[in-house]
Design a protein around this motif. Structure first.
Motif, PDB file in Angstrom:
ATOM      1  N   SER A  14       2.323 -67.920   7.429  1.00 19.22           N
ATOM      2  CA  SER A  14       1.203 -67.491   8.268  1.00 19.22           C
ATOM      3  C   SER A  14       1.423 -66.086   8.799  1.00 19.22           C
ATOM      4  N   ALA A  15       2.640 -65.799   9.238  1.00 19.56           N
ATOM      5  CA  ALA A  15       2.943 -64.455   9.748  1.00 19.56           C
ATOM      6  C   ALA A  15       2.806 -63.414   8.653  1.00 19.56           C
ATOM      7  N   ILE A  16       3.221 -63.768   7.441  1.00 19.34           N
ATOM      8  CA  ILE A  16       3.135 -62.838   6.315  1.00 19.34           C
ATOM      9  C   ILE A  16       1.684 -62.636   5.888  1.00 19.34           C
ATOM     10  N   ARG A  17       0.936 -63.724   5.847  1.00 19.69           N
ATOM     11  CA  ARG A  17      -0.435 -63.682   5.323  1.00 19.69           C
ATOM     12  C   ARG A  17      -1.402 -63.010   6.281  1.00 19.69           C
TER      13      ARG A  17
ATOM     14  N   THR B 207       9.699 -67.070  15.497  1.00 17.77           N
ATOM     15  CA  THR B 207       9.336 -66.915  14.089  1.00 17.77           C
ATOM     16  C   THR B 207       9.737 -65.541  13.573  1.00 17.77           C
ATOM     17  N   ALA B 208       9.560 -64.510  14.414  1.00 18.57           N
ATOM     18  CA  ALA B 208       9.954 -63.163  14.011  1.00 18.57           C
ATOM     19  C   ALA B 208      11.454 -63.090  13.749  1.00 18.57           C
ATOM     20  N   ALA B 209      12.245 -63.723  14.621  1.00 19.36           N
ATOM     21  CA  ALA B 209      13.695 -63.728  14.433  1.00 19.36           C
ATOM     22  C   ALA B 209      14.083 -64.509  13.184  1.00 19.36           C
TER      23      ALA B 209
ATOM     24  N   ARG C 108       6.680 -57.944   3.147  1.00 26.19           N
ATOM     25  CA  ARG C 108       6.145 -58.240   4.475  1.00 26.19           C
ATOM     26  C   ARG C 108       7.144 -59.061   5.302  1.00 26.19           C
ATOM     27  N   LEU C 109       7.929 -59.915   4.632  1.00 19.08           N
ATOM     28  CA  LEU C 109       8.980 -60.646   5.341  1.00 19.08           C
ATOM     29  C   LEU C 109       9.960 -59.668   5.970  1.00 19.08           C
ATOM     30  N   ARG C 110      10.332 -58.647   5.209  1.00 17.53           N
ATOM     31  CA  ARG C 110      11.239 -57.617   5.728  1.00 17.53           C
ATOM     32  C   ARG C 110      10.610 -56.887   6.910  1.00 17.53           C
ATOM     33  N   ASP C 111       9.318 -56.624   6.843  1.00 16.55           N
ATOM     34  CA  ASP C 111       8.664 -55.866   7.908  1.00 16.55           C
ATOM     35  C   ASP C 111       8.590 -56.636   9.220  1.00 16.55           C
ATOM     36  N   LEU C 112       8.666 -57.957   9.164  1.00 18.83           N
ATOM     37  CA  LEU C 112       8.588 -58.763  10.388  1.00 18.83           C
ATOM     38  C   LEU C 112       9.795 -58.555  11.289  1.00 18.83           C
TER      39      LEU C 112
ATOM     40  N   ARG D 267      10.695 -56.100  12.810  1.00 17.42           N
ATOM     41  CA  ARG D 267      10.440 -55.212  13.957  1.00 17.42           C
ATOM     42  C   ARG D 267       9.790 -55.921  15.135  1.00 17.42           C
ATOM     43  N   HIS D 268       9.405 -57.172  14.975  1.00 18.41           N
ATOM     44  CA  HIS D 268       8.650 -57.849  16.025  1.00 18.41           C
ATOM     45  C   HIS D 268       9.519 -58.538  17.064  1.00 18.41           C
ATOM     46  N   ASP D 269      10.828 -58.575  16.873  1.00 14.61           N
ATOM     47  CA  ASP D 269      11.702 -59.169  17.881  1.00 14.61           C
ATOM     48  C   ASP D 269      12.959 -58.318  17.990  1.00 14.61           C
ATOM     49  N   PRO D 270      13.177 -57.628  19.108  1.00 13.08           N
ATOM     50  CA  PRO D 270      14.330 -56.721  19.226  1.00 13.08           C
ATOM     51  C   PRO D 270      15.666 -57.417  19.001  1.00 13.08           C
TER      52      PRO D 270
END
Length: 254
Positions: free
Chosen positions: A142-145, A154-156, A182-186, A188-191
């Motif tokens: 879902s996050a990727i799509r 989920t980001a972690a 897109r999995l790789r790009d996620l 950045r959403h959790d420091p």
């Protein structure tokens, strides 16, 4: 911490389990990912926090999860923030097996004995409730799509899945290339997830070894020691390291 929610190490391990073979994908890097997932879970529980590229204990109170609490206590004993890359790269024996055994006790996987080459005993693990694995996978999909920023958990999980190399396992072939990107790009959403994921990749690239602490030598000019190395940070100690080579009486999920 209640047990109604699966921890990130458990979710990462369930993602890595191959439903057809009962083995784990990327077993070597997965061990690093599980150590990193423990850090993220402790951060989500408010027990630790990032301090630059280091991890600091902010609330030493136990979470109620024995494996996480063991890691928390080891971090507390350090007495000072530890670099994430040194903690993840430190020796810890059987972390993957510890979590596999836990999942078996919880009824989420079933141990299936077998043999390798008809001689060596092996144990493979089959998911007993595929709905759980589908739910975890669905969150990533879902996050990727959708491209909507996912929740920190989920980001972690996405960041760790990418860091240990599960992208090709989850999204294989040329058709999965954009999903892997897109999995790789996620990341950045959790420091915290990003910090830990980068540390996992640094360890795999050989950047984890700290300077060795040597014995102090005699004082040189201006009172400086002439021998030894200063400022070394000792690798994190978890569960003792698994032997990398040699025969094994029992081979567990690869």
């Amino acid at each position: 911490m209640g047990r109604s929610r699966r921890t990130l190490p458990e979710e990462l391990l369930l993602l890595a389990l191959d439903p057809a073979t009962g083995t784990t994908a990327q077993p070597q890097s997965l061990d690093l990912g599980l150590a990193g997932a423990q850090l993220v879970e402790l951060a989500l529980a408010g027990r630790i926090a990032p301090d630059g590229d280091r991890i600091a204990v902010v609330v030493p109170r136990p979470t109620g999860d024995p494996t996480l609490d063991s890691a928390l206590e080891l971090l507390r004993r350090r007495g000072a923030p530890v670099r994430a890359v040194h903690w993840i790269g430190g020796p810890r024996l059987g972390l993957r097996q510890i979590y596999l055994s836990h999942l078996e006790r919880c009824g989420m996987v079933q141990a299936v004995p077998g043999q390798m080459c008809g001689v060596l005993p092996t144990t493979r693990y089959q998911a007993t409730d595929t709905a759980i694995s589908r739910e975890i996978r669905s969150r990533l999909d879902s996050a990727i799509r959708t491209g909507v920023p996912p929740d920190p958990r989920t980001a972690a999980l996405a960041a760790l899945a990418h860091a240990v190399g599960l992208g090709k396992h989850l999204y294989p072939g040329n058709e999965g290339r954009s999903s892997r990107s897109r999995l790789r790009d996620l990341i950045r959403h959790d420091p915290m997830g990003g910090l830990v994921a980068h540390a996992v990749m640094d360890v795999q690239n050989g950047a984890a070894a700290p300077p060795r602490r040597g014995p102090a030598g005699p004082a040189g000019p201006a009172g400086r020691p002439t021998g030894g190395v200063r400022g070394a940070t000792e690798p994190a100690r978890g569960v003792p390291m698994q032997p990398r080579h040699g025969s094994m009486a029992r081979v567990v999920a690869h």
